[in-house]
Design a protein around this motif. Structure first.
Motif, PDB file in Angstrom:
ATOM      1  N   UNK A  27     -35.067   9.385  -3.809  1.00  0.00           N
ATOM      2  CA  UNK A  27     -33.968  10.250  -4.250  1.00  0.00           C
ATOM      3  C   UNK A  27     -32.754   9.976  -3.370  1.00  0.00           C
ATOM      4  N   UNK A  28     -31.597   9.808  -3.985  1.00  0.00           N
ATOM      5  CA  UNK A  28     -30.381   9.503  -3.234  1.00  0.00           C
ATOM      6  C   UNK A  28     -29.895  10.738  -2.477  1.00  0.00           C
ATOM      7  N   UNK A  29     -29.599  10.560  -1.189  1.00  0.00           N
ATOM      8  CA  UNK A  29     -29.034  11.659  -0.398  1.00  0.00           C
ATOM      9  C   UNK A  29     -27.653  11.326   0.149  1.00  0.00           C
ATOM     10  N   UNK A  30     -27.270  10.060   0.154  1.00  0.00           N
ATOM     11  CA  UNK A  30     -25.950   9.660   0.668  1.00  0.00           C
ATOM     12  C   UNK A  30     -25.533   8.355  -0.002  1.00  0.00           C
ATOM     13  N   UNK A  31     -24.225   8.152  -0.090  1.00  0.00           N
ATOM     14  CA  UNK A  31     -23.721   6.884  -0.605  1.00  0.00           C
ATOM     15  C   UNK A  31     -22.297   6.670  -0.104  1.00  0.00           C
ATOM     16  N   UNK A  32     -21.917   5.410  -0.075  1.00  0.00           N
ATOM     17  CA  UNK A  32     -20.565   5.054   0.344  1.00  0.00           C
ATOM     18  C   UNK A  32     -19.714   4.971  -0.920  1.00  0.00           C
ATOM     19  N   UNK A  33     -18.616   5.699  -0.912  1.00  0.00           N
ATOM     20  CA  UNK A  33     -17.736   5.727  -2.078  1.00  0.00           C
ATOM     21  C   UNK A  33     -16.286   5.809  -1.614  1.00  0.00           C
ATOM     22  N   UNK A  55     -11.791  17.032   6.965  1.00  0.00           N
ATOM     23  CA  UNK A  55     -12.208  15.711   6.492  1.00  0.00           C
ATOM     24  C   UNK A  55     -13.344  15.773   5.470  1.00  0.00           C
ATOM     25  N   UNK A  56     -13.633  16.977   4.923  1.00  0.00           N
ATOM     26  CA  UNK A  56     -14.675  17.136   3.905  1.00  0.00           C
ATOM     27  C   UNK A  56     -14.023  17.608   2.605  1.00  0.00           C
ATOM     28  N   UNK A  57     -14.303  16.874   1.530  1.00  0.00           N
ATOM     29  CA  UNK A  57     -13.749  17.183   0.212  1.00  0.00           C
ATOM     30  C   UNK A  57     -14.883  17.119  -0.819  1.00  0.00           C
ATOM     31  N   UNK A  58     -14.648  17.649  -2.032  1.00  0.00           N
ATOM     32  CA  UNK A  58     -15.661  17.490  -3.081  1.00  0.00           C
ATOM     33  C   UNK A  58     -15.883  16.001  -3.371  1.00  0.00           C
ATOM     34  N   UNK A  59     -17.103  15.627  -3.632  1.00  0.00           N
ATOM     35  CA  UNK A  59     -17.447  14.235  -3.931  1.00  0.00           C
ATOM     36  C   UNK A  59     -17.058  13.940  -5.377  1.00  0.00           C
ATOM     37  N   UNK A  60     -16.196  12.931  -5.565  1.00  0.00           N
ATOM     38  CA  UNK A  60     -15.734  12.559  -6.900  1.00  0.00           C
ATOM     39  C   UNK A  60     -15.735  11.036  -7.036  1.00  0.00           C
ATOM     40  N   UNK A  63     -13.329   9.162  -9.385  1.00  0.00           N
ATOM     41  CA  UNK A  63     -12.492  10.215  -9.924  1.00  0.00           C
ATOM     42  C   UNK A  63     -13.231  11.227 -10.798  1.00  0.00           C
ATOM     43  N   UNK A  64     -14.539  11.045 -10.941  1.00  0.00           N
ATOM     44  CA  UNK A  64     -15.342  11.954 -11.761  1.00  0.00           C
ATOM     45  C   UNK A  64     -15.963  13.038 -10.882  1.00  0.00           C
ATOM     46  N   UNK A  65     -15.882  14.274 -11.332  1.00  0.00           N
ATOM     47  CA  UNK A  65     -16.478  15.385 -10.581  1.00  0.00           C
ATOM     48  C   UNK A  65     -17.995  15.241 -10.571  1.00  0.00           C
TER      49      UNK A  65
END
Length: 101
Positions: A27-33, A55-60, A63-65
């Protein structure tokens, strides 16, 4: 990120589409984006971190929520992610214990 995350127990890495992703129990827990690292945490933790850290924002990705359980940590220097090691460990434990839907 490989140096930091692959030393954690049970973590593996692979590429999914354009993302370098990190997994525990398949199961994915982290990724570089983009300019940061996406991380899955409990929704309450995600909200707290977005309000308490600049330095923390919603992961998009692209550009997709994404879900409320995903955040993105942006750091100018990749070496600085070492400061987030406890958060990466907490994410790993959260995902490891999560049920599959």
């Amino acid at each position: 990120m490989d140096t930091l995350l692959l030393k954690l127990p049970g973590v593996s890495a692979r590429k999914i589409s354009d993302l370098d992703a990190f997994f525990v129990n398949d199961k994915m827990f982290a990724c570089i984006s983009g300019n940061g690292v996406g991380l899955r945490v409990p929704a309450s933790t995600a909200s707290e971190l977005q309000f308490s850290r600049s330095n923390v924002v919603p992961f998009q990705p692209g550009g997709m929520a994404s879900s409320r359980e995903w955040i993105q940590i942006d750091r100018a220097d990749a070496a600085d992610y070492e400061q987030d090691l406890e958060l990466f460990r907490a994410s790993l434990e959260f995902v490891k214990g999560a049920r599959t839907r």
